[in-house]
Design a protein around this motif. Sequence first.
Motif, PDB file in Angstrom:
ATOM      1  N   SER A  43      36.419  30.040  38.945  1.00 15.97           N
ATOM      2  CA  SER A  43      35.829  30.651  40.132  1.00 15.97           C
ATOM      3  C   SER A  43      34.641  31.498  39.695  1.00 15.97           C
ATOM      4  CB  SER A  43      36.851  31.501  40.891  1.00 15.97           C
ATOM      5  OG  SER A  43      37.313  32.567  40.095  1.00 15.97           O
ATOM      6  N   ARG A  47      39.164  36.574  41.473  1.00 16.73           N
ATOM      7  CA  ARG A  47      39.924  36.268  42.682  1.00 16.73           C
ATOM      8  C   ARG A  47      40.665  37.531  43.093  1.00 16.73           C
ATOM      9  NH1 ARG A  47      42.149  30.168  42.310  1.00 16.73           N
ATOM     10  NH2 ARG A  47      40.343  29.280  41.280  1.00 16.73           N
ATOM     11  N   TYR A  62      38.071  34.012  47.129  1.00 17.25           N
ATOM     12  CA  TYR A  62      37.243  33.822  45.940  1.00 17.25           C
ATOM     13  C   TYR A  62      36.101  32.877  46.260  1.00 17.25           C
ATOM     14  CZ  TYR A  62      39.808  29.406  45.154  1.00 17.25           C
ATOM     15  OH  TYR A  62      40.372  28.157  45.288  1.00 17.25           O
ATOM     16  N   LYS A  63      35.128  32.801  45.346  1.00 17.85           N
ATOM     17  CA  LYS A  63      34.013  31.866  45.438  1.00 17.85           C
ATOM     18  C   LYS A  63      34.215  30.831  44.337  1.00 17.85           C
ATOM     19  CE  LYS A  63      29.890  33.387  46.571  1.00 17.85           C
ATOM     20  NZ  LYS A  63      29.447  32.697  47.769  1.00 17.85           N
ATOM     21  N   ASP A  64      34.254  29.538  44.728  1.00 15.32           N
ATOM     22  CA  ASP A  64      34.467  28.502  43.725  1.00 15.32           C
ATOM     23  C   ASP A  64      33.175  28.228  42.950  1.00 15.32           C
ATOM     24  OD1 ASP A  64      32.906  26.715  45.255  1.00 15.32           O
ATOM     25  OD2 ASP A  64      34.645  25.634  46.037  1.00 15.32           O
ATOM     26  N   THR A  65      33.253  27.355  41.967  1.00 11.83           N
ATOM     27  CA  THR A  65      32.096  27.110  41.090  1.00 11.83           C
ATOM     28  C   THR A  65      30.963  26.368  41.797  1.00 11.83           C
ATOM     29  OG1 THR A  65      33.170  25.125  40.231  1.00 11.83           O
ATOM     30  CG2 THR A  65      33.444  27.175  38.967  1.00 11.83           C
ATOM     31  N   VAL A  70      36.201  30.541  49.554  1.00 12.40           N
ATOM     32  CA  VAL A  70      37.541  29.981  49.733  1.00 12.40           C
ATOM     33  C   VAL A  70      38.498  31.079  50.173  1.00 12.40           C
ATOM     34  CG1 VAL A  70      39.441  28.735  48.613  1.00 12.40           C
ATOM     35  CG2 VAL A  70      37.080  28.293  47.903  1.00 12.40           C
ATOM     36  N   VAL A  88      37.670  26.476  53.440  1.00  9.62           N
ATOM     37  CA  VAL A  88      36.529  26.493  52.532  1.00  9.62           C
ATOM     38  C   VAL A  88      35.267  26.434  53.387  1.00  9.62           C
ATOM     39  CG1 VAL A  88      35.358  25.299  50.647  1.00  9.62           C
ATOM     40  CG2 VAL A  88      37.855  25.276  50.761  1.00  9.62           C
TER      41      VAL A  88
END
Length: 102
Positions: A43, A47, A62-65, A70, A88
């Motif tokens: 991430s 998180r 969290y922010k994904d890659t 999310v 998302v």
Amino acid sequence: MNTEKDDDNVFYFTMEDLFHIITLIGESNESIDSLNQFFIGKSMGERRIYFFGEPKYSYLLYKDTSHNNVMVKLKRVGGKWVEIGKKVKNGKVIELDQPKCN
């Protein structure tokens, strides 16, 4: 979720916080252990799991890659936390300026 703003009833924890809690109580805890699976993976940044009021439900943010935002909704079932929903949304790339030392 309560729509009134009441910061006194909002708590969040990171994986590091959960590790400290387990260390302080000195033993494994089924409820905390069941959260570990939601902190695994890549991430952007850390998180965080949020609790609002009584912790029957929680939200992992969290922010994904791929820079998507999310939100995973969790519910406590018995002594464990289980995923009951996931959203998302497209996110923005956030660039942090690094301060320069002179």
